[in-house]
Design an enzyme around this catalytic site. Structure first.
Site, PDB file in Angstrom:
ATOM      1  N   LYS A 110      18.434  81.016  30.716  1.00  0.00           N
ATOM      2  CA  LYS A 110      17.960  82.394  30.872  1.00  0.00           C
ATOM      3  C   LYS A 110      18.788  83.343  30.023  1.00  0.00           C
ATOM      4  O   LYS A 110      18.241  84.217  29.348  1.00  0.00           O
ATOM      5  CB  LYS A 110      17.994  82.813  32.339  1.00  0.00           C
ATOM      6  CG  LYS A 110      16.900  82.091  33.119  1.00  0.00           C
ATOM      7  CD  LYS A 110      16.500  82.811  34.383  1.00  0.00           C
ATOM      8  CE  LYS A 110      15.256  82.184  34.987  1.00  0.00           C
ATOM      9  NZ  LYS A 110      15.486  81.480  36.253  1.00  0.00           N
ATOM     10  N   LYS A 189       6.796  72.116  28.721  1.00  0.00           N
ATOM     11  CA  LYS A 189       6.839  72.105  30.184  1.00  0.00           C
ATOM     12  C   LYS A 189       5.991  73.253  30.745  1.00  0.00           C
ATOM     13  O   LYS A 189       6.112  74.385  30.280  1.00  0.00           O
ATOM     14  CB  LYS A 189       8.301  72.281  30.635  1.00  0.00           C
ATOM     15  CG  LYS A 189       8.449  72.292  32.140  1.00  0.00           C
ATOM     16  CD  LYS A 189       9.775  72.886  32.611  1.00  0.00           C
ATOM     17  CE  LYS A 189       9.576  73.370  34.021  1.00  0.00           C
ATOM     18  NZ  LYS A 189      10.332  74.311  34.640  1.00  0.00           N
ATOM     19  N   LYS A 192       5.684  79.270  34.537  1.00  0.00           N
ATOM     20  CA  LYS A 192       5.128  80.630  34.465  1.00  0.00           C
ATOM     21  C   LYS A 192       5.859  81.452  33.418  1.00  0.00           C
ATOM     22  O   LYS A 192       5.268  82.332  32.809  1.00  0.00           O
ATOM     23  CB  LYS A 192       5.121  81.308  35.830  1.00  0.00           C
ATOM     24  CG  LYS A 192       6.444  81.405  36.509  1.00  0.00           C
ATOM     25  CD  LYS A 192       6.246  81.977  37.913  1.00  0.00           C
ATOM     26  CE  LYS A 192       7.480  81.806  38.767  1.00  0.00           C
ATOM     27  NZ  LYS A 192       7.852  80.435  39.094  1.00  0.00           N
TER      28      LYS A 192
HETATM   29  P1  ADP Z   1       8.392  77.883  36.955  1.00  0.00           P
HETATM   30  O1  ADP Z   1       8.999  77.030  35.859  1.00  0.00           O
HETATM   31  O2  ADP Z   1       6.936  78.080  36.758  1.00  0.00           O
HETATM   32  O3  ADP Z   1       9.149  79.184  37.124  1.00  0.00           O
HETATM   33  P2  ADP Z   1       9.786  77.054  39.301  1.00  0.00           P
HETATM   34  O4  ADP Z   1      11.039  76.970  38.513  1.00  0.00           O
HETATM   35  O5  ADP Z   1       9.621  78.168  40.290  1.00  0.00           O
HETATM   36  O6  ADP Z   1       8.554  77.061  38.304  1.00  0.00           O
HETATM   37  O7  ADP Z   1       9.589  75.669  40.038  1.00  0.00           O
HETATM   38  C1  ADP Z   1       9.267  75.431  41.400  1.00  0.00           C
HETATM   39  C2  ADP Z   1       9.243  73.944  41.673  1.00  0.00           C
HETATM   40  O8  ADP Z   1       8.219  73.314  40.909  1.00  0.00           O
HETATM   41  C3  ADP Z   1      10.545  73.229  41.300  1.00  0.00           C
HETATM   42  O9  ADP Z   1      10.804  72.182  42.226  1.00  0.00           O
HETATM   43  C4  ADP Z   1      10.258  72.684  39.936  1.00  0.00           C
HETATM   44  O10 ADP Z   1      11.029  71.557  39.639  1.00  0.00           O
HETATM   45  C5  ADP Z   1       8.776  72.327  40.044  1.00  0.00           C
HETATM   46  N1  ADP Z   1       8.146  72.461  38.722  1.00  0.00           N
HETATM   47  C6  ADP Z   1       7.877  73.610  38.069  1.00  0.00           C
HETATM   48  N2  ADP Z   1       7.306  73.375  36.867  1.00  0.00           N
HETATM   49  C7  ADP Z   1       7.217  72.028  36.759  1.00  0.00           C
HETATM   50  C8  ADP Z   1       6.713  71.154  35.744  1.00  0.00           C
HETATM   51  N3  ADP Z   1       6.180  71.609  34.618  1.00  0.00           N
HETATM   52  N4  ADP Z   1       6.797  69.833  35.971  1.00  0.00           N
HETATM   53  C9  ADP Z   1       7.324  69.360  37.117  1.00  0.00           C
HETATM   54  N5  ADP Z   1       7.813  70.116  38.107  1.00  0.00           N
HETATM   55  C10 ADP Z   1       7.762  71.452  37.944  1.00  0.00           C
END
Ligand code: ADP
Ligand code: TRP
Length: 320
Positions: A110, A189, A192
């Site tokens: 970040k 990956k 959001k």
């Molecule tokens: P984002 O990357 O959209 O901000 P988060 O970090 O809030 O998502 O992730 C919430 C949960 O979903 C975590 O346990 C994370 O490991 C899982 N997760 C998010 N994106 C993925 C992805 N592309 N593949 C696998 N798991 C994911």
């Protein structure tokens, strides 16, 4: 066995969240005592709009209940309904070396992307450790990107136990390898923050347009054989498919005369078949918000009993 996981209400949930964390966590509900919470304190590291935070928190509650969270089996609650996690986070922070937090990828990524770091973002893993340790969790189902945070949690628990006596269990991450990183429409990956998601509960027209128009493919002509392993559409389709459906699509790719448009259509169909029942359930729940609130309150009560017991032990161990 206590299984615990949390998710931040910081945007609309997407297929990466579903396959990486929600579905594995929901499957584990059958195997032990599951705790699942909406990490609204954590979301405050990025969301500073009160109305938006409230709305996203409710969205996550509806999404989980719609996708199969059974409140009779799973203790489901808002993180902020158990404020004891903050006191424990303090007790943990006194044994947390700065260097451990400075090495965390999520913080480094970040800041590298130019997001101005506040103290909460830096301290994020300590609060996460507290979330996990306060409930004496054994297993934490998460996507691969959270693995380091679980390792940090174990490090902190070990240091605390060594300095103050055994208070915490050491949790294990549970990461399903075949779904460890779900690709987004652009092949990176799905996240959001990259604007490449397929949302679970977008308007059906929007979902159709995302799948049909935004998933990037190469330009192999329709007639030519294609390698399914190299294709984003197949990578998503296989997550939903039965072994037979998957084998059929693989064979179609390799045979040729099967275009990416065909594959997208099949992906859209299987997406709709999976999420249509959830969509209906979600609409029902949205019409009965008192019920949703009562689930979260009951969950918080039960979580709090468990949290208070651990916090008391930690307070005494440290001399408070
Ligand atoms: P984002 O990357 O959209 O901000 P988060 O970090 O809030 O998502 O992730 C919430 C949960 O979903 C975590 O346990 C994370 O490991 C899982 N997760 C998010 N994106 C993925 C992805 N592309 N593949 C696998 N798991 C994911
Ligand atoms: N950091 C997690 C994420 O972004 C959310 C989270 C907060 C969490 N506390 C947790 C996950 C405890 C598992 C256990 O996805």
């Amino acid at each position: 066995m206590r299984i615990l996981s949390g998710i931040q209400p910081s945007g609309k949930l997407h297929l990466g969240n579903y396959f990486g964390m929600m579905r594995p966590a929901l499957e584990l509900q059958q195997q032990g005592e599951a705790f699942l919470f909406i990490a609204n304190y954590h979301a405050q590291t990025s969301v500073h709009d009160a109305a938006q935070l409230r709305e996203s928190t409710l969205d996550v509650a509806l999404d989980f209940l719609a996708c199969g969270l059974d409140p009779e089996r799973t203790v489901f609650f808002r993180q902020s309904d158990v404020p004891e996690v903050h006191e424990l986070a303090w007790l943990l922070s006194v044994v947390t070396p700065m260097g451990l937090l400075e090495r965390c990828h999520s913080f480094k990524d970040k800041t590298a992307r130019g997001i101005a770091a506040n103290h909460a973002l830096f301290a994020y893993p300590v609060l996460m450790a507290s979330d996990i340790l306060i409930y004496q969790s054994d297993v934490v189902p998460v996507g691969r990107d959270q693995k380091q945070h679980i390792e940090v949690t174990r490090d902190i628990a070990n240091k605390f136990n060594n300095e103050f006596g055994e208070v915490f269990k050491l949790p294990e991450p549970s990461i399903q390898d075949h779904v460890a990183v779900i690709p987004g429409v652009d092949g990176q990956k799905m996240s959001k923050s990259y604007g490449n998601t397929i949302e679970l509960f977008a308007d059906p027209k929007e979902t159709k347009s995302t799948i049909m128009k935004r998933i990037i493919t190469d330009s192999t002509p329709l007639e030519d054989p294609k390698d399914p392993e190299e294709c984003n559409i197949f990578a998503l389709y296989r997550l939903f498919a039965t072994p037979e459906q998957r084998a059929t699509m693989e064979a179609n790719y390799r045979a040729g005369n099967y275009g990416y448009g065909h594959a997208k259509k099949e992906l859209l169909e299987i997406f709709n078949a999976t999420f249509e029942p959830f969509r209906q359930k979600r609409a029902e729940l949205a019409g009965n918000l008192d019920y949703v609130e009562s689930v979260l309150r009951k969950g918080a009560e039960s979580a709090r009993t468990s949290a208070t017991a651990t916090l008391d032990r930690a307070r005494r161990a440290t001399g408070l």
